[in-house]
Design an enzyme around this catalytic site. Structure first.
Site, PDB file in Angstrom:
ATOM      1  N   ARG A 160     -37.120   6.681  30.909  1.00  0.00           N
ATOM      2  CA  ARG A 160     -37.021   5.330  30.356  1.00  0.00           C
ATOM      3  C   ARG A 160     -38.120   4.417  30.908  1.00  0.00           C
ATOM      4  NH1 ARG A 160     -34.559   8.481  28.291  1.00  0.00           N
ATOM      5  NH2 ARG A 160     -32.392   8.498  27.629  1.00  0.00           N
ATOM      6  N   SER A 238     -27.104   1.278  25.347  1.00  0.00           N
ATOM      7  CA  SER A 238     -26.819   1.432  26.774  1.00  0.00           C
ATOM      8  C   SER A 238     -27.494   0.301  27.551  1.00  0.00           C
ATOM      9  CB  SER A 238     -27.328   2.787  27.269  1.00  0.00           C
ATOM     10  OG  SER A 238     -26.647   3.840  26.615  1.00  0.00           O
ATOM     11  N   GLU A 329     -31.445  -1.799  31.222  1.00  0.00           N
ATOM     12  CA  GLU A 329     -32.338  -1.201  30.245  1.00  0.00           C
ATOM     13  C   GLU A 329     -33.017  -2.239  29.351  1.00  0.00           C
ATOM     14  OE1 GLU A 329     -32.322   2.587  27.151  1.00  0.00           O
ATOM     15  OE2 GLU A 329     -30.940   2.514  28.836  1.00  0.00           O
TER      16      GLU A 329
END
EC number: 1.3.1.98
Length: 335
Positions: A160, A238, A329
């Site tokens: 990520r 998420s 995130e």
């Protein structure tokens, strides 16, 4: 280019928070995108780039400058390679690859947002990451005031993460190149939950369309397919990444997966749930989704401040109970 004034950012993001932008500029080509960015830089106006708005926590006070909405379109195919403009809708692109019998991103179905955002976050789900298929990322470098093309090694992809993310604001993605695999079958399925839903073993393949359908069904069951009529999808997907810790710091009972170099990846959803924030935990107009504890959702009138405060409570609770720090995130921007 279309230019509008005083447009609420809440209307342009899936979390539906944020005040108004002084100027919203919608660009439809890479050339227009570069021109809009250069104009803002040369005039000294604060600049915010906006793709699909699915990974952004917009500020309550709005944006005192230019918000450039990337609406560029175009998919060019050469053999098994695709060159895709940054503004192309990501899920529509995945559907296109399935229709064209090109494998490699089918497990990334249902992820909201634009194609240009995917290399920044190194978007991933159900055992696939875009870094596995990206061949090149063409960008406008605001520091050098020039266009550049990055090979995958230059992108610094990680979980990520990427160089594009680690140097926020510098690089404007114009187009992304992908190398895919021709055929009717998917790439080997590497995620146990997806394999079970397909009735196969991890490492086996399945028809492309079946994989896409299975992923969409799994995501819908968790409220993670964007649907304006579904309050559980009013989120950024998420909200926290799965933390990576040394293997000797693994949490007893928490699902984990090998992460290389003596580390393991822990289930952020499990940590959030077992820290007291299960599905449907609410604090005023914000809280966890009723279908998945890892998605934070908002209600009408919610603010970015409320959302970030709730997220902070989750992070503090997980750290206090398990000694693990969760990383957010979505990106929270400030004027």
């Amino acid at each position: 280019m279309q230019v509008r004034s005083d447009v609420p950012l809440a209307e342009l993001t899936t979390l539906a928070v944020g005040g108004a932008a002084d100027r919203l500029i919608e660009v439809e080509t890479a050339a227009e995108l570069v021109a809009a960015v250069r104009d803002a830089d040369e005039s000294g106006r604060p600049l915010l780039l906006l793709g699909g708005g699915s990974n952004l926590i917009a500020p309550d006070e709005g944006w005192p400058g230019d918000v450039v909405a990337v609406r560029s379109r175009g998919i060019e195919r050469s053999g098994d390679a695709l060159t895709v403009q940054a503004g192309e809708d990501w899920d529509a692109l995945v559907a296109h690859t399935v229709e064209e019998r090109l494998a490699g991103v089918e497990a990334l179905s249902g992820i909201p947002g634009s194609t240009g955002a995917t290399p920044v976050q190194n978007v991933g789900a159900y055992g696939q990451e875009v870094a596995q298929t990206i061949t090149a990322v063409r960008v406008y470098d605001r520091a050098e005031k020039a266009e550049r093309t990055f090979a995958p090694a230059e992108c610094g992809f990680a979980y990520r993460d990427s160089r594009l993310k680690r140097e926020p604001g510098r690089f404007v993605v114009l187009e992304v190149g992908f190398a895919l695999h021709p055929g009717e079958l998917s790439r080997p399925v590497g995620y146990a939950e997806l394999a079970r839903s397909l009735g196969i073993e991890v490492g086996e393949t399945a028809p492309l369309a079946a994989v896409r359908d299975a992923v969409l069904a799994l995501r819908r069951g968790k409220g993670m397919v964007w649907d304006p009529a579904d309050p559980d999808s009013r989120s950024a997907g998420s909200f926290f990444t799965n933390p990576i810790v040394p293997a000797d710091r693994a949490v007893e009972g928490c699902p984990s997966w090998p992460a290389g170099n003596g580390a393991v990846k822990l289930s952020a959803a499990w940590l959030v749930q077992h820290a007291g924030f299960g599905r449907g935990t609410r604090d005023g107009r914000v809280g966890t989704s009723s279908r998945h504890s890892l998605a934070l959702t908002t209600e009408d009138g919610a603010t970015a401040a409320e959302l970030l405060a709730f997220a902070g409570k989750v992070v503090a609770a997980v750290e206090e109970r398990f000694g693990v720090t969760l990383d957010r995130e979505p990106t929270a921007v400030r004027p």
